[in-house]
Design a protein around this motif. Structure first.
Motif, short mmCIF file in Angstrom:
data_model
loop_
_atom_site.label_atom_id
_atom_site.label_comp_id
_atom_site.label_asym_id
_atom_site.label_seq_id
_atom_site.Cartn_x
_atom_site.Cartn_y
_atom_site.Cartn_z
N ASP A 118 0.85 -1.20 0.00
CA ASP A 118 0.00 0.00 0.00
C ASP A 118 0.88 1.24 0.00
N ALA A 122 -2.14 5.47 2.54
CA ALA A 122 -3.18 4.46 2.73
C ALA A 122 -2.79 3.50 3.86
N ASP A 125 -3.39 5.40 7.12
CA ASP A 125 -4.84 5.55 7.33
C ASP A 125 -5.47 4.25 7.80
#
Length: 145
Positions: A118, A122, A125
């Motif tokens: 990722d 991302a 998060d």
């Protein structure tokens, strides 16, 4: 947020992997840092390679609500990233031994597994979202991303 420095793990001499005796004082220092009161956010993040269950058990004995974040990826991806770093403590030559030593997190160890493929935003998060889900749960809960 305030930051406290915990000395990095001792360097592996000439690319020789660290053994349990080499790691013991470093893990004790990390455990002591985890046992101190948190800052105003109530949280702290410490990066370390707690590869073995006994290392994680030691850390959890000092910080029972500890949640482990396992950054998971293929050896080739990790090797490529290590090769591109000039400032890291661990030479890429010890990666194979690190992966061989790694004991997967158990279902009784509170954790999040994050895929290093990722993009960084991302990845962060997703980790933050999962940490929010774990807030208030027992430390015996395991969560995979």
């Amino acid at each position: 947020m305030s930051f406290r420095n915990v000395r990095p793990a001792p360097s592996a001499p000439s690319g020789v992997p660290l053994d349990d005796d080499d790691r013991a004082p470093w893990l004790a220092q990390i455990g002591a840092a985890l046992a101190t009161p948190a800052d105003e956010t109530g949280s702290r993040i410490i990066a370390c390679s707690a590869l073995k269950r006994r290392y994680r058990d030691l850390l959890r004995s000092l910080a029972p609500d500890l949640v482990f974040i396992h950054l998971s990826g293929e050896a080739a991806t990790i090797s490529g990233r290590l090769a591109s770093r000039a400032h890291e403590y661990m030479p890429s030559s010890v990666l194979a031994s690190q992966l061989a030593t790694l004991e997967p997190l158990g279902p009784d160890e509170a954790h999040i597994v994050a895929d290093i493929r990722d993009d960084p935003e991302a990845l962060v998060d997703g980790i933050v979202r999962h940490l929010g889900l774990l807030a208030g749960r027992s430390a015996a809960v395991g969560t995979d991303a």
